[in-house]
Each structure stands twice: as C-alpha cells, then as structure tokens.
Enzyme design. Sequence first.
Site, short mmCIF file in Angstrom:
data_model
loop_
_atom_site.label_atom_id
_atom_site.label_comp_id
_atom_site.label_asym_id
_atom_site.label_seq_id
_atom_site.Cartn_x
_atom_site.Cartn_y
_atom_site.Cartn_z
N CYS A 33 0.76 -1.24 -0.04
CA CYS A 33 0.10 0.13 0.06
C CYS A 33 0.96 1.42 0.05
O CYS A 33 1.49 1.54 1.12
CB CYS A 33 -0.90 -0.02 1.27
SG CYS A 33 -1.82 1.48 1.57
N CYS A 36 -0.07 3.93 2.68
CA CYS A 36 0.34 3.36 3.82
C CYS A 36 1.77 3.78 4.15
O CYS A 36 2.21 4.31 5.36
CB CYS A 36 0.14 2.04 4.13
SG CYS A 36 -1.62 1.44 3.86
#
Length: 108
Positions: A33, A36
């Site tokens: 991600c 993230c």
Amino acid sequence: MSDLVLKVSDKNFQIEVLDSKALVVLDFWADWCGPCKALEPVLEEIALENQGTVKICKVNVEENPELASKFNIRNIPFLAFIKDGQKVGELVGNQPKQAILRQIQSCQ
C-alpha cells in the site's frame, strides 16, 4: 519503523491496545500500500512528539486478518483511535498530520 511505533498482532493486541492507559492510534496497513508507506513518517513524528500521551501501533492487515475483520477494515490506510479499550474515532486514507492531530485531540 521506529522504536516509538509498535507492531501489533493478535498476540499482543489486548495488552498493547485494549489495556493501554494512553490513547492508541491504530494504523491498519499493508506492505503493498503506497499511501500506507507515505503515512508512516507522519505517524512516527506524531509518536515522537506525543510520547507518554499517545501510543502509535501498526497492524499489518495481511498478517492479522482477524483484527482487520474485527474493525471492519475495507480500505487502508485506516486509523482507529482507541481509548479505554473502545474505538472513539477513525480516519480513512492517507491523512495530513494536522488532521490526525485534530482527531487525537478530540478523542482525548
């Protein structure tokens, strides 16, 4: 990940998150991600600036699917704010530092 940001799993979730006396910012994330990874240095800064009052914990959703399911995680990054063992707030997506700090303040 710095020493101020704790990696949380099913094994230590109870003691590190639910039993914590400090407000916990629980970051649900995954290795793949991009947003993230972009959020990680912001959370490390917040952890450094708020030692003793706020605890930053990270949960890898791929390694801990039960925790992700328990919090009904559909999108990551997902920040859950936990106080006295209860979820008291949440933010979805890569958030600016000020938005996270405002949420922390409203949850304390």
